[in-house]
Design an enzyme around this catalytic site. Structure first.
Site, PDB file in Angstrom:
ATOM      1  CB  CYS A  77      -0.863   0.007   1.252  1.00  0.00           C
ATOM      2  SG  CYS A  77      -1.907  -1.433   1.370  1.00  0.00           S
ATOM      3  NE  ARG A 121       6.439   1.458  -3.591  1.00  0.00           N
ATOM      4  CZ  ARG A 121       7.330   0.515  -3.323  1.00  0.00           C
ATOM      5  NH1 ARG A 121       6.968  -0.745  -3.330  1.00  0.00           N
ATOM      6  NH2 ARG A 121       8.597   0.804  -3.066  1.00  0.00           N
ATOM      7  CD1 TRP A 144      -2.416  -5.218  -4.344  1.00  0.00           C
ATOM      8  CD2 TRP A 144      -1.716  -6.234  -2.485  1.00  0.00           C
ATOM      9  NE1 TRP A 144      -2.139  -6.518  -4.660  1.00  0.00           N
ATOM     10  CE2 TRP A 144      -1.720  -7.172  -3.535  1.00  0.00           C
ATOM     11  CE3 TRP A 144      -1.307  -6.646  -1.224  1.00  0.00           C
ATOM     12  CZ2 TRP A 144      -1.334  -8.497  -3.372  1.00  0.00           C
ATOM     13  CZ3 TRP A 144      -0.925  -7.964  -1.049  1.00  0.00           C
ATOM     14  CH2 TRP A 144      -0.941  -8.873  -2.104  1.00  0.00           C
ATOM     15  CG  ASN A 182       2.070  -1.154   3.588  1.00  0.00           C
ATOM     16  OD1 ASN A 182       1.419  -2.112   3.204  1.00  0.00           O
ATOM     17  ND2 ASN A 182       3.343  -0.984   3.288  1.00  0.00           N
ATOM     18  N   GLY A 183       0.160  -3.037   5.847  1.00  0.00           N
ATOM     19  CA  GLY A 183       0.518  -4.189   6.677  1.00  0.00           C
ATOM     20  C   GLY A 183      -0.738  -4.929   7.097  1.00  0.00           C
ATOM     21  CD  GLU A 205      11.510 -14.066 -14.096  1.00  0.00           C
ATOM     22  OE1 GLU A 205      11.131 -14.546 -13.004  1.00  0.00           O
ATOM     23  OE2 GLU A 205      11.250 -12.895 -14.437  1.00  0.00           O
ATOM     24  CE  LYS A 242       9.002 -10.765 -15.200  1.00  0.00           C
ATOM     25  NZ  LYS A 242       8.922 -11.475 -13.969  1.00  0.00           N
ATOM     26  CD  GLU A 266       5.018 -11.260 -12.307  1.00  0.00           C
ATOM     27  OE1 GLU A 266       6.010 -11.252 -13.062  1.00  0.00           O
ATOM     28  OE2 GLU A 266       4.930 -10.594 -11.286  1.00  0.00           O
ATOM     29  CG  HIS A 309       9.768 -38.316 -13.509  1.00  0.00           C
ATOM     30  ND1 HIS A 309       9.975 -39.685 -13.447  1.00  0.00           N
ATOM     31  CD2 HIS A 309      10.958 -37.787 -13.891  1.00  0.00           C
ATOM     32  CE1 HIS A 309      11.226 -39.959 -13.743  1.00  0.00           C
ATOM     33  NE2 HIS A 309      11.851 -38.832 -14.017  1.00  0.00           N
ATOM     34  CE  LYS A 353       8.977  -3.558  -9.115  1.00  0.00           C
ATOM     35  NZ  LYS A 353       9.324  -4.529 -10.174  1.00  0.00           N
TER      36      LYS A 353
HETATM   37  C1  AGP Z   1       8.229 -10.471 -10.151  1.00  0.00           C
HETATM   38  O1  AGP Z   1       7.900 -10.167 -11.496  1.00  0.00           O
HETATM   39  C2  AGP Z   1       7.111 -10.159  -9.208  1.00  0.00           C
HETATM   40  N1  AGP Z   1       6.837  -8.776  -9.203  1.00  0.00           N
HETATM   41  C3  AGP Z   1       7.310 -10.754  -7.839  1.00  0.00           C
HETATM   42  O2  AGP Z   1       7.417 -12.159  -7.975  1.00  0.00           O
HETATM   43  C4  AGP Z   1       8.570 -10.265  -7.086  1.00  0.00           C
HETATM   44  O3  AGP Z   1       9.729 -10.786  -7.690  1.00  0.00           O
HETATM   45  C5  AGP Z   1       8.481 -10.779  -5.646  1.00  0.00           C
HETATM   46  O4  AGP Z   1       7.323 -10.225  -5.059  1.00  0.00           O
HETATM   47  C6  AGP Z   1       9.721 -10.421  -4.809  1.00  0.00           C
HETATM   48  O5  AGP Z   1       9.848  -9.023  -4.739  1.00  0.00           O
HETATM   49  P1  AGP Z   1      11.246  -8.421  -4.194  1.00  0.00           P
HETATM   50  O6  AGP Z   1      12.290  -8.815  -5.211  1.00  0.00           O
HETATM   51  O7  AGP Z   1      11.033  -6.955  -4.097  1.00  0.00           O
HETATM   52  O8  AGP Z   1      11.521  -9.071  -2.852  1.00  0.00           O
END
Ligand code: AGP
Length: 617
Positions: A2, A27, A76, A104-105, A485, A489, A492, A508, A612
């Site tokens: 947030c 974010r 968020w 935030n939290g 990765e 992507k 996401e 497997h 973010k």
């Molecule tokens: C990656 O594309 C994502 N945004 C997410 O998986 C991110 O890598 C993860 O939340 C970790 O964030 P950080 O690197 O700021 O710890």
């Protein structure tokens, strides 16, 4: 994460807050709100669901009176759906005390607090944990506390979980109080005005002087200045850091999305890392690891989340190959709760773009409490993780605005590769191989640039993926993390379900998924000695009529029989040394996800549901 913004004694409090929230939009969030104190000292509240523009419109159709004190929030959602009633700020009052809070939290014990407060007459209008905060503080003011900071201190003794929050009190203009535990909060030190924010970026242009609060610090800001109490309620001075945030405010520079801009920035990011972290004469790595006894390291834990976790897997590959040290790589949310045994003198490495991810930060603190040496790789050197470390490697990727990480992932991979080489050198290992790998890294920026420019084959492939419901990504050795990765992507940002497996694992179980409707992305370089193994996996897919997408180099293609080759969609990458293959193979997968998402019209830079930096568990 947030977004929090607070301002005192600035005549355009509303505009400062809204502009600050705009800077934090990247974010990720799903609602927003603002509260100001008008000239009669009353709290005025405006909130809206959806993009920040909805809040701006609300403040235009339902104007706020002029004010010099304001707080704002981009939410968020954790507890409670994205609704106006759940949007922050939240109001709470007891007796003659009325407060507004942005948070935030997660207040984990909010249910019991709600029950307790309900007995005292509190009426809740939201499903949030946050709404308990102003009530607990107002109750403290009613009962015992003489000042707001004292009431906040008393209140935080009752909270379990993580928080960063800012409190505004009715009839108390030009005073804001903020505190934090496990989530970031900083003070912006202005001239005749002062600020609080979850991220300095929100205050760029207003000040360049920042105080980063420690856990349980309580900061009170007025026009005259800033006062801070530590976790014991004692006055404390925290250092003021001067930050130049002008580059962070850079826009898209002509790119359609920040993500595409950041993909294009990758060659420059790698060049910057090599310039900063390698000896220009003998190319040897010189990461700032003075706080560590490298020669004495016998075991390493690398802990991270999401994309950072996949970069950590590449780090494991390098460290074990070159330094011959056993490495455990684990997602932070699992590591911290399994009470891991630590080796004396072990090294704990946290990898985190933001340096604020709650799970990774908590795992770091767990390892630190156990006496482990702490090394942090992060893109934010003012972050909570960086401040808790024995040594910090700055990823130097520049502010990463797109929620989906690209250039930070590339920086993590290169920095971990340099770390592996430096550790190997400190251990007296593999001098010739270290030099060869160092030389290979020098060629990486050029290879990345050529890859980034090669989009045509990917655009053709994108057309075929638009209706796809699921994909499989396969890779071996140091390319297995890249398969993971790549799958992340496209999940996401294109919202396509994708699973990744080590190629050898497909037989497997996942092979049951293979039929003519399933695109299977295979990564194979001809330079790691595993190509032939991967061809066997390709044959298994081919025999079941799977759609084969092979990312490989010219030497690899030459090894394929023409019948098989004609059935595949080939994405060609340059033939590169095995050491830099993971980085080079990453680019086509980043671009494939980007192009597919763009073709599907998703919100590439702020994908649905994503944040973010995830500062909650
Ligand atoms: C990656 O594309 C994502 N945004 C997410 O998986 C991110 O890598 C993860 O939340 C970790 O964030 P950080 O690197 O700021 O710890």
């Amino acid at each position: 994460m947030c977004g929090i913004v607070g301002v005192v004694s600035n005549p355009s409090a509303k505009d400062i807050v809204l502009t600050g929230l705009q800077r934090l939009e990247y974010r990720g969030y799903d609602s927003a709100g603002i509260a100001t104190l008008n000239s009669s000292g009353s709290i005025e509240l405006r909130r809206a669901v959806g993009k920040l523009q909805a809040l701006v419109t609300e403040t235009e159709t339902n104007p706020l009176q002029s004010a010099t004190t304001g707080i704002g929030h981009t939410r968020w959602a954790t507890h409670g759906a994205p609704t106006t009633a759940n949007a922050h700020p939240h109001i709470g009052h007891m007796g003659k005390h009325k407060l507004a809070v942005v948070h935030n939290g997660i207040i984990e014990n909010y249910q019991e607090l709600r029950a307790e407060l309900g007995q005292l007459g509190a009426t809740f209008h939201s499903q949030t944990d946050t709404e308990t905060i102003p009530y607990v503080i107002a109750t403290a003011l009613e009962r015992s506390a003489e000042t707001l900071p004292q009431a906040v201190h008393a209140a935080t003794q009752k909270f379990r979980g993580s928080f960063a929050f800012v409190v505004m009190q009715e009839d108390q203009p030009d005073v804001l109080t903020g505190t934090r535990r496990g989530a970031p909060l900083c003070v912006g030190v202005g001239e005749g005005a002062n600020y609080l924010a979850s991220d300095p970026l929100a205050l760029a242009g207003l000040t360049s002087k920042f105080i980063f609060l420690e856990d349980d610090d309580i900061a009170t800001i007025t026009p005259k200045g800033v006062s801070i109490l530590d976790g014991k309620g004692k006055p404390v001075d925290r250092p003021v850091k001067v930050l130049d945030l002008t580059t962070d405010l850079a826009g898209k520079n002509g790119f359609k999305h920040f993500m595409l801009k950041e993909i294009h920035e990758q060659p420059a990011v790698v060049s910057r890392l090599l310039q900063s972290y390698t000896n220009p004469v003998d190319l040897s790595p010189v990461l700032p690891l003075q706080g560590l006894n490298l020669a004495g390291i016998t075991h390493i834990n690398i802990i991270a989340c999401g994309t950072a976790y996949y970069a950590s897997l590449i780090g494991k590959h390098y460290i074990e190959q070159f330094a011959r040290i056993p490495v455990n790589v684990e997602v932070a949310s699992e590591f911290r709760y399994r009470n891991p045994p630590y080796q004396k003198g072990g090294l704990f490495i946290a990898v985190s773009q933001s340096g604020e991810t709650a799970d990774t930060l908590a795992a770091l603190e767990h390892a630190k409490a156990a006496g482990q040496n702490i090394l942090v790789f992060t893109n934010v050197t003012t972050s909570s993780m960086a401040r808790a470390a024995d040594a910090v490697v700055d990823l130097m990727a520049g502010r990463e605005i797109a929620v989906a990480s690209t250039k930070a992932f590339m920086a993590m991979s290169v920095a971990l590769g340099l770390f592996a080489l430096q550790l190997a050198g400190a251990k007296g290992q593999a001098a010739a191989e270290i030099l060869e790998a160092s030389r290979a890294l020098r060629t990486l920026p050029a290879f990345l640039s050529s890859q980034i420019a090669t989009t045509k084959p990917l655009e053709e492939l994108t057309e075929k993926l638009l209706e796809t419901g699921s994909m499989l990504y396969l890779g071996r050795g140091s390319l297995a993390p890249i398969a993971f990765e790549g799958a992340l992507k496209i999940k996401e940002i294109a919202y396509i379900h994708a699973e990744a497996y080590a190629s050898g694992e497909m037989k497997h179980g996942p092979i049951a998924l293979v039929d003519k409707s399933l695109p299977v992305v295979n990564l194979a370089t001809s330079t790691d000695g595993l190509f032939e193994k991967t061809v066997s996996n390709l044959k298994e897919v081919e025999a079941r009529h799977g759609q084969i997408i092979l990312v490989t180099d010219a030497e690899g293609i030459a090894k394929l029989d023409s019948a098989s080759r004609d059935k595949m969609h080939l994405i060609t990458v340059p033939t590169v040394p095995a050491f830099i293959a993971p980085m080079v193979f990453t680019v086509p997968l980043q671009l494939l996800a980007y192009l597919t998402a763009t073709a599907k019209g998703t919100d590439v830079d702020q994908p649905r549901n994503l944040a973010k930096s995830v500062t909650v568990e």
